[in-house]
Design a protein around this motif. Sequence first.
Motif, mmCIF file in Angstrom:
data_model
loop_
_atom_site.group_PDB
_atom_site.id
_atom_site.type_symbol
_atom_site.label_atom_id
_atom_site.label_comp_id
_atom_site.label_asym_id
_atom_site.label_seq_id
_atom_site.Cartn_x
_atom_site.Cartn_y
_atom_site.Cartn_z
ATOM 1 N N PHE A 77 -16.317 -20.500 9.953
ATOM 2 C CA PHE A 77 -17.195 -21.623 9.617
ATOM 3 C C PHE A 77 -17.150 -22.743 10.648
ATOM 4 C CE2 PHE A 77 -16.944 -19.474 5.530
ATOM 5 C CZ PHE A 77 -18.303 -19.429 5.209
ATOM 6 N N LYS A 78 -15.969 -23.067 11.112
ATOM 7 C CA LYS A 78 -15.842 -24.212 12.027
ATOM 8 C C LYS A 78 -16.194 -23.878 13.464
ATOM 9 C CE LYS A 78 -12.405 -26.443 9.110
ATOM 10 N NZ LYS A 78 -10.989 -26.762 8.919
ATOM 11 N N GLU A 79 -15.776 -22.722 13.949
ATOM 12 C CA GLU A 79 -15.975 -22.376 15.360
ATOM 13 C C GLU A 79 -17.245 -21.563 15.605
ATOM 14 O OE1 GLU A 79 -13.973 -23.691 17.670
ATOM 15 O OE2 GLU A 79 -12.834 -24.610 16.033
ATOM 16 N N ILE A 80 -17.518 -20.605 14.742
ATOM 17 C CA ILE A 80 -18.688 -19.747 14.964
ATOM 18 C C ILE A 80 -19.968 -20.407 14.439
ATOM 19 C CG2 ILE A 80 -19.753 -17.509 14.415
ATOM 20 C CD1 ILE A 80 -16.907 -16.307 14.426
ATOM 21 N N LEU A 81 -19.896 -20.961 13.225
ATOM 22 C CA LEU A 81 -21.096 -21.567 12.635
ATOM 23 C C LEU A 81 -21.178 -23.087 12.837
ATOM 24 C CD1 LEU A 81 -21.420 -19.711 9.202
ATOM 25 C CD2 LEU A 81 -22.552 -19.173 11.357
ATOM 26 N N ASN A 82 -20.124 -23.681 13.358
ATOM 27 C CA ASN A 82 -20.070 -25.147 13.539
ATOM 28 C C ASN A 82 -20.315 -25.905 12.234
ATOM 29 O OD1 ASN A 82 -19.508 -25.149 16.343
ATOM 30 N ND2 ASN A 82 -21.650 -24.640 16.731
ATOM 31 N N GLU A 83 -19.723 -25.389 11.152
ATOM 32 C CA GLU A 83 -19.817 -26.034 9.841
ATOM 33 C C GLU A 83 -18.418 -26.380 9.368
ATOM 34 O OE1 GLU A 83 -22.202 -25.329 6.691
ATOM 35 O OE2 GLU A 83 -23.703 -24.120 7.717
ATOM 36 N N ASN A 84 -18.184 -27.633 9.107
ATOM 37 C CA ASN A 84 -16.880 -28.059 8.602
ATOM 38 C C ASN A 84 -17.020 -28.324 7.109
ATOM 39 O OD1 ASN A 84 -14.276 -28.851 8.365
ATOM 40 N ND2 ASN A 84 -14.455 -30.678 9.632
ATOM 41 N N ASN A 85 -17.140 -27.247 6.338
ATOM 42 C CA ASN A 85 -17.400 -27.349 4.909
ATOM 43 C C ASN A 85 -16.301 -26.602 4.151
ATOM 44 O OD1 ASN A 85 -18.370 -26.944 2.264
ATOM 45 N ND2 ASN A 85 -20.506 -27.022 2.960
ATOM 46 N N GLN A 86 -15.358 -27.345 3.614
ATOM 47 C CA GLN A 86 -14.210 -26.735 2.937
ATOM 48 C C GLN A 86 -14.627 -25.944 1.703
ATOM 49 O OE1 GLN A 86 -11.134 -26.802 4.463
ATOM 50 N NE2 GLN A 86 -10.737 -25.201 2.974
ATOM 51 N N LYS A 87 -15.700 -26.372 1.043
ATOM 52 C CA LYS A 87 -16.169 -25.647 -0.138
ATOM 53 C C LYS A 87 -16.637 -24.235 0.250
ATOM 54 C CE LYS A 87 -19.309 -25.815 -4.106
ATOM 55 N NZ LYS A 87 -19.021 -24.450 -4.407
ATOM 56 N N LEU A 88 -17.344 -24.116 1.359
ATOM 57 C CA LEU A 88 -17.771 -22.786 1.824
ATOM 58 C C LEU A 88 -16.565 -21.904 2.139
ATOM 59 C CD1 LEU A 88 -20.767 -23.536 4.248
ATOM 60 C CD2 LEU A 88 -20.861 -22.370 2.036
ATOM 61 N N ILE A 89 -15.555 -22.484 2.743
ATOM 62 C CA ILE A 89 -14.337 -21.733 3.068
ATOM 63 C C ILE A 89 -13.640 -21.284 1.797
ATOM 64 C CG2 ILE A 89 -12.036 -21.902 4.120
ATOM 65 C CD1 ILE A 89 -13.375 -23.895 6.160
ATOM 66 N N ASN A 90 -13.474 -22.211 0.847
ATOM 67 C CA ASN A 90 -12.805 -21.871 -0.420
ATOM 68 C C ASN A 90 -13.594 -20.836 -1.214
ATOM 69 O OD1 ASN A 90 -10.714 -23.623 0.168
ATOM 70 N ND2 ASN A 90 -11.581 -25.312 -1.009
ATOM 71 N N ASP A 91 -14.926 -20.988 -1.247
ATOM 72 C CA ASP A 91 -15.761 -20.002 -1.952
ATOM 73 C C ASP A 91 -15.634 -18.624 -1.302
ATOM 74 O OD1 ASP A 91 -16.593 -22.011 -3.661
ATOM 75 O OD2 ASP A 91 -18.588 -22.227 -2.750
ATOM 76 N N SER A 92 -15.580 -18.597 0.027
ATOM 77 C CA SER A 92 -15.429 -17.326 0.744
ATOM 78 C C SER A 92 -14.071 -16.692 0.462
ATOM 79 C CB SER A 92 -15.613 -17.537 2.248
ATOM 80 O OG SER A 92 -16.930 -17.960 2.519
ATOM 81 N N LEU A 93 -13.024 -17.516 0.391
ATOM 82 C CA LEU A 93 -11.694 -16.988 0.059
ATOM 83 C C LEU A 93 -11.690 -16.366 -1.330
ATOM 84 C CD1 LEU A 93 -9.529 -19.871 1.526
ATOM 85 C CD2 LEU A 93 -9.488 -17.485 2.279
ATOM 86 N N ASP A 94 -12.334 -17.033 -2.282
ATOM 87 C CA ASP A 94 -12.423 -16.491 -3.647
ATOM 88 C C ASP A 94 -13.208 -15.181 -3.662
ATOM 89 O OD1 ASP A 94 -11.002 -18.681 -4.620
ATOM 90 O OD2 ASP A 94 -12.799 -19.751 -5.289
ATOM 91 N N GLN A 95 -14.328 -15.166 -2.957
ATOM 92 C CA GLN A 95 -15.162 -13.965 -2.917
ATOM 93 C C GLN A 95 -14.436 -12.809 -2.217
ATOM 94 O OE1 GLN A 95 -18.123 -13.722 -4.583
ATOM 95 N NE2 GLN A 95 -17.852 -11.555 -4.140
ATOM 96 N N PHE A 96 -13.702 -13.121 -1.159
ATOM 97 C CA PHE A 96 -12.934 -12.103 -0.450
ATOM 98 C C PHE A 96 -11.968 -11.412 -1.406
ATOM 99 C CE2 PHE A 96 -9.410 -10.449 1.953
ATOM 100 C CZ PHE A 96 -9.979 -9.929 3.105
ATOM 101 N N LYS A 97 -11.278 -12.209 -2.203
ATOM 102 C CA LYS A 97 -10.335 -11.617 -3.162
ATOM 103 C C LYS A 97 -11.073 -10.711 -4.145
ATOM 104 C CE LYS A 97 -6.756 -12.432 -6.546
ATOM 105 N NZ LYS A 97 -5.944 -13.371 -7.311
ATOM 106 N N LYS A 98 -12.226 -11.168 -4.647
ATOM 107 C CA LYS A 98 -13.011 -10.340 -5.574
ATOM 108 C C LYS A 98 -13.444 -9.035 -4.910
ATOM 109 C CE LYS A 98 -14.731 -14.251 -8.186
ATOM 110 N NZ LYS A 98 -15.833 -15.210 -8.334
ATOM 111 N N ASN A 99 -13.754 -9.105 -3.624
ATOM 112 C CA ASN A 99 -14.231 -7.925 -2.904
ATOM 113 C C ASN A 99 -13.108 -6.960 -2.513
ATOM 114 O OD1 ASN A 99 -16.867 -8.864 -3.001
ATOM 115 N ND2 ASN A 99 -16.750 -9.856 -1.019
ATOM 116 N N SER A 100 -11.871 -7.411 -2.549
ATOM 117 C CA SER A 100 -10.795 -6.565 -2.011
ATOM 118 C C SER A 100 -9.651 -6.256 -2.979
ATOM 119 C CB SER A 100 -10.202 -7.219 -0.753
ATOM 120 O OG SER A 100 -9.603 -8.459 -1.066
ATOM 121 N N PHE A 101 -9.390 -7.096 -3.943
ATOM 122 C CA PHE A 101 -8.145 -6.996 -4.711
ATOM 123 C C PHE A 101 -7.975 -5.644 -5.410
ATOM 124 C CE2 PHE A 101 -5.226 -7.879 -8.233
ATOM 125 C CZ PHE A 101 -4.158 -8.400 -7.517
#
Length: 187
Positions: A65-89
């Motif tokens: 988010f920060k380096e590739i998309l140039n977005e400093n949005n913690q909510k997007l990061i946290n939502d992605s972490l939650d989704q990652f767990k749902k997709n992999s656990f």
Amino acid sequence: MKINIKKTNFVIFDCDGVILNSNKIKTNAFKQTLSKYPKDKVMQLIDFHKKNGGISRKIKFDYFFKEILNENNQKLINDSLDQFKKNSFKKLIKSRYISGVLNFIKILHKYKIKIFIVSGAFEKELREIFNLRKKDHMFLEILGTPKNKEENIEYLFKKYSLENKNGLFFGDAETDYLVSKKFNIKF
């Protein structure tokens, strides 16, 4: 390199790709989690992920988010972490063991060698996965993020007085090799 198990005091295992055959599961979870983003940007993350095995997915999503998309949005990061767990656990719970690793761990137990997991994965998830697999009892400690591998090994060295002991580190990433070298653990 020849290893004398009888003279080994401790063994540290990374998890993904070393105990569990789960590297593809994690790569696919990144792709699935970020499927709404441009494919070329996601592939930049996948390249970063593959080159930086052994570090936390939080760092990888921060990078995306920060380096590739140039977005400093913690909510997007946290939502992605939650989704990652749902997709992999669930897939991680069912993933296969690397061939021979459980037998090797049983041999280590026979010789009363201290066995640890030190991973870049989230510690709470790791513990839950090995608990659900009924294998958590095989390890003295299962450690991961929020601390990095260096911090976790430093903790193990202090808690179990491992300095100047013969140890082995089984890993599959450059970060594993570098941290083993820093602590003078055979890799």
